[in-house]
Design a protein around this motif. Sequence first.
Motif, PDB file in Angstrom:
ATOM      1  N   UNK A 135      -6.608  -3.170  -1.460  1.00 24.79           N
ATOM      2  CA  UNK A 135      -7.297  -2.293  -2.408  1.00 24.79           C
ATOM      3  C   UNK A 135      -6.714  -0.880  -2.403  1.00 24.79           C
ATOM      4  N   UNK A 136      -5.386  -0.791  -2.439  1.00 23.56           N
ATOM      5  CA  UNK A 136      -4.708   0.505  -2.485  1.00 23.56           C
ATOM      6  C   UNK A 136      -5.071   1.402  -1.309  1.00 23.56           C
ATOM      7  N   UNK A 137      -5.214   0.810  -0.136  1.00 21.96           N
ATOM      8  CA  UNK A 137      -5.472   1.581   1.071  1.00 21.96           C
ATOM      9  C   UNK A 137      -4.465   1.186   2.141  1.00 21.96           C
ATOM     10  N   UNK A 138      -4.348   2.029   3.141  1.00 23.70           N
ATOM     11  CA  UNK A 138      -3.428   1.748   4.234  1.00 23.70           C
ATOM     12  C   UNK A 138      -4.009   2.268   5.539  1.00 23.70           C
ATOM     13  N   UNK A 139      -3.496   1.736   6.639  1.00 23.46           N
ATOM     14  CA  UNK A 139      -3.841   2.186   7.985  1.00 23.46           C
ATOM     15  C   UNK A 139      -2.516   2.414   8.707  1.00 23.46           C
ATOM     16  N   UNK A 140      -2.438   3.499   9.481  1.00 23.14           N
ATOM     17  CA  UNK A 140      -1.231   3.796  10.220  1.00 23.14           C
ATOM     18  C   UNK A 140      -1.442   3.561  11.713  1.00 23.14           C
ATOM     19  N   UNK A 184     -26.535   0.022  11.268  1.00 24.52           N
ATOM     20  CA  UNK A 184     -25.309   0.528  11.875  1.00 24.52           C
ATOM     21  C   UNK A 184     -24.186   0.535  10.850  1.00 24.52           C
ATOM     22  N   UNK A 185     -23.695   1.710  10.545  1.00 21.78           N
ATOM     23  CA  UNK A 185     -22.557   1.842   9.642  1.00 21.78           C
ATOM     24  C   UNK A 185     -21.330   2.160  10.465  1.00 21.78           C
ATOM     25  N   UNK A 186     -20.353   1.294  10.410  1.00 26.79           N
ATOM     26  CA  UNK A 186     -19.128   1.492  11.168  1.00 26.79           C
ATOM     27  C   UNK A 186     -18.155   2.353  10.355  1.00 26.79           C
ATOM     28  N   UNK A 187     -17.469   3.288  10.997  1.00 29.38           N
ATOM     29  CA  UNK A 187     -16.527   4.155  10.266  1.00 29.38           C
ATOM     30  C   UNK A 187     -15.450   3.337   9.571  1.00 29.38           C
ATOM     31  N   UNK A 188     -15.144   3.706   8.343  1.00 28.36           N
ATOM     32  CA  UNK A 188     -14.083   3.029   7.608  1.00 28.36           C
ATOM     33  C   UNK A 188     -12.741   3.629   8.000  1.00 28.36           C
ATOM     34  N   UNK A 189     -11.805   2.761   8.310  1.00 25.26           N
ATOM     35  CA  UNK A 189     -10.489   3.205   8.734  1.00 25.26           C
ATOM     36  C   UNK A 189      -9.479   2.844   7.655  1.00 25.26           C
ATOM     37  N   UNK A 190      -9.169   3.786   6.780  1.00 24.52           N
ATOM     38  CA  UNK A 190      -8.194   3.520   5.730  1.00 24.52           C
ATOM     39  C   UNK A 190      -7.778   4.820   5.071  1.00 24.52           C
ATOM     40  N   UNK A 262       5.264   5.406   0.386  1.00 19.93           N
ATOM     41  CA  UNK A 262       4.712   4.941  -0.883  1.00 19.93           C
ATOM     42  C   UNK A 262       3.218   5.221  -0.979  1.00 19.93           C
ATOM     43  N   UNK A 263       2.603   5.529   0.149  1.00 22.23           N
ATOM     44  CA  UNK A 263       1.158   5.745   0.181  1.00 22.23           C
ATOM     45  C   UNK A 263       0.770   7.192  -0.122  1.00 22.23           C
TER      46      UNK A 263
END
Length: 317
Positions: A135-140, A184-190, A262-263
Amino acid sequence: MKKITAAICLTAAMLTFSGCSDKNKNTPDTVDTTTAPVTEAATEAATEEATEPQTVPPRKKVEESDYFGKWIPTRIIVGEDVYEDAYKDIDLKYLYQLEINEDGTAVMGHAVPDCEKNSYNWLFISGMIEMNGDSDTAVYGSMPYEDLILTDGEGVKIYMEHTDEFEELSEIGYEAAQDYNGDIELPELSVEKEEISPSEYVGKWECNFYEIDGMVYRGDMFDVPLNALFRMELTTDGKAAFIVGSGDEDAVVTEYTWELTANGCAVLCEDGESVGIIRIKKNELYLDESNSISHFAKVDKFEDFDWDEFAAAENGQ
């Protein structure tokens, strides 16, 4: 990065702004932080508050295969909050379970009831990995030492270690955690992909925010303005200078190269190895160096700062 040493940078927090210049290539593991003066007067003031020598482990030479396998968190940092063993009473081993496969794919998710896992395709870039989602996201991710560190470049950071097998959290255990903490809401990593041109990175940048392992400095650090202490300059030829201590000849300057991905983020490199991620958001530049994050504001020229006057004031003169 290996550590930049300067008299005004006499804490572990300072040491993580790590310089990698050629003159430091043979720096021993134990670094005496009182040996690289910013100015003579500043050295005298800073020496009074000198800490014990800091132990600096050498940065690991990373191979693509080092990333293969299963990973679980050992620490999660969200802004100023640090979670060492559990997040909202959920053992970290059940969260952000990541499997990186040799075929260039990866899967990450939480081992809690009804949690969907995210799929990625990943690239090995200058010693780090970029995991691109659907979905047009990335993690490093990077491996400065033995552990894997995942980041979104803004303040969410996950330290991870290898594991042979993942474990699942029972529904009873998850409900117990919810009963005590509520939903509980977990932090989104993206990292959301953005259309950013290289020209937006080019220019002079002054620090206004510095965070290391959940310890935060805003505006100044130990009475020294951050915008005088940490500066960056990026040029159109793909070079970057990280400046510690001053804008004049007494500054400690470390040279890097940078390249846009590219991100919309950029990789900061030394000798072909990634040492950090930089990205622009809300007109600020974010620098993520694995265990620290700093924010920079763009300026036309670096602000003057009188280090001699500062040293004199510290000495009560």
